[in-house]
Design a protein around this motif. Structure first.
Motif, PDB file in Angstrom:
ATOM      1  N   TYR A   1      -6.839   8.425  -2.440  1.00 26.99           N
ATOM      2  CA  TYR A   1      -6.177   7.127  -2.200  1.00 26.99           C
ATOM      3  C   TYR A   1      -5.827   7.782  -0.947  1.00 26.99           C
ATOM      4  O   TYR A   1      -6.036   7.307   0.460  1.00 26.99           O
TER       5      TYR A   1
ATOM      6  N   LEU B   1      -6.338   5.765   3.098  1.00 27.78           N
ATOM      7  CA  LEU B   1      -5.402   4.845   3.356  1.00 27.78           C
ATOM      8  C   LEU B   1      -5.865   4.529   4.759  1.00 27.78           C
ATOM      9  O   LEU B   1      -5.182   4.159   5.811  1.00 27.78           O
TER      10      LEU B   1
ATOM     11  N   ARG C   1      -7.877  -0.345  -6.016  1.00 29.41           N
ATOM     12  CA  ARG C   1      -7.618   0.787  -5.770  1.00 29.41           C
ATOM     13  C   ARG C   1      -6.482   1.897  -7.404  1.00 29.41           C
ATOM     14  O   ARG C   1      -6.279   2.846  -7.548  1.00 29.41           O
TER      15      ARG C   1
ATOM     16  N   TYR D   1       1.337   4.201  -2.919  1.00 27.61           N
ATOM     17  CA  TYR D   1       0.755   5.499  -2.687  1.00 27.61           C
ATOM     18  C   TYR D   1       1.799   6.045  -3.608  1.00 27.61           C
ATOM     19  O   TYR D   1       1.841   7.348  -3.433  1.00 27.61           O
TER      20      TYR D   1
ATOM     21  N   THR E   1      -7.062  10.655  -7.876  1.00 28.89           N
ATOM     22  CA  THR E   1      -6.267   9.212  -7.784  1.00 28.89           C
ATOM     23  C   THR E   1      -5.009   9.422  -6.363  1.00 28.89           C
ATOM     24  O   THR E   1      -5.534   8.940  -5.504  1.00 28.89           O
TER      25      THR E   1
ATOM     26  N   TYR F   1      -7.944   3.236  -9.951  1.00 33.88           N
ATOM     27  CA  TYR F   1      -8.951   4.011  -9.739  1.00 33.88           C
ATOM     28  C   TYR F   1      -8.708   5.681 -10.821  1.00 33.88           C
ATOM     29  O   TYR F   1      -9.724   6.228 -11.435  1.00 33.88           O
TER      30      TYR F   1
ATOM     31  N   SER G   1       0.543  -1.534   0.384  1.00 36.64           N
ATOM     32  CA  SER G   1       0.662  -0.038  -0.307  1.00 36.64           C
ATOM     33  C   SER G   1       1.633   1.150  -0.025  1.00 36.64           C
ATOM     34  O   SER G   1       0.722   2.277  -0.441  1.00 36.64           O
TER      35      SER G   1
END
Length: 161
Positions: free
Chosen positions: A89, A93, A123, A34, A85, A126, A30
């Motif tokens: 996110y 998060l 995700r 990011y 996006t 997106y 993740s």
């Protein structure tokens, strides 16, 4: 494979620090996603500026491009998609990471890991669905929100027993 079915993980809630190992894989993924979105956001602004500068040089536009207008304006769909996006996110998060931690601590490590990978999958595209007509965006957002709320809800139900 180890990121989902780590051999030393207990089937229920985490009992030791080792049980969190597959969760850490999800957290690492993740964080990578990011940063990909953040770099994509900056890259898109520069790429769109270069396109605008070329159009200006080729006399296809009368106005010289301005990085502020491109990066922070709302006229360029690619820049807006990259900004949303990264923004969406970022908005999701913290609740996601909290849900992942709580679910793995109180409900199930393996379940948290599976929900985490599902969240990351939804995700991941997106940007693509953002550029499509509404309601296509919901293909990414609704399942991702569901993952977060399921982990939070199941944790609350478990701890309230």
């Amino acid at each position: 494979y180890l990121a989902i079915n780590h051999p030393e993980t207990s089937p229920g809630p985490a009992q030791s620090l080792n049980d969190y190992t597959p969760v850490i894989y999800v957290v690492a993924a993740s964080m990578c996603m990011y940063h990909v979105f953040l770099f994509y956001q900056g890259y898109t602004a520069v790429a769109e500026l270069q396109k605008a500068e070329k159009a200006f040089r080729d006399k296809k536009t009368k106005e010289a491009p301005d990085i502020k207008q491109i990066k922070y304006g709302v006229e360029n769909v690619n820049v807006v998609a990259a900004n949303r996006t990264a923004g969406n996110y970022t908005e999701q998060l913290v609740p996601f990471l909290l849900g992942l931690y709580f679910y793995s601590t109180y409900v199930s490590v393996q379940g948290a890991v599976k929900w985490g990978w599902v969240w990351l999958f939804f995700r991941s595209f997106y940007t693509v669905v953002f550029k499509l007509p509404f309601p296509c965006l919901l293909i990414s957002t609704i399942p991702a929100y569901y993952c977060v709320w399921f982990m939070m809800g199941a944790t609350l139900v478990t701890i309230s027993k």
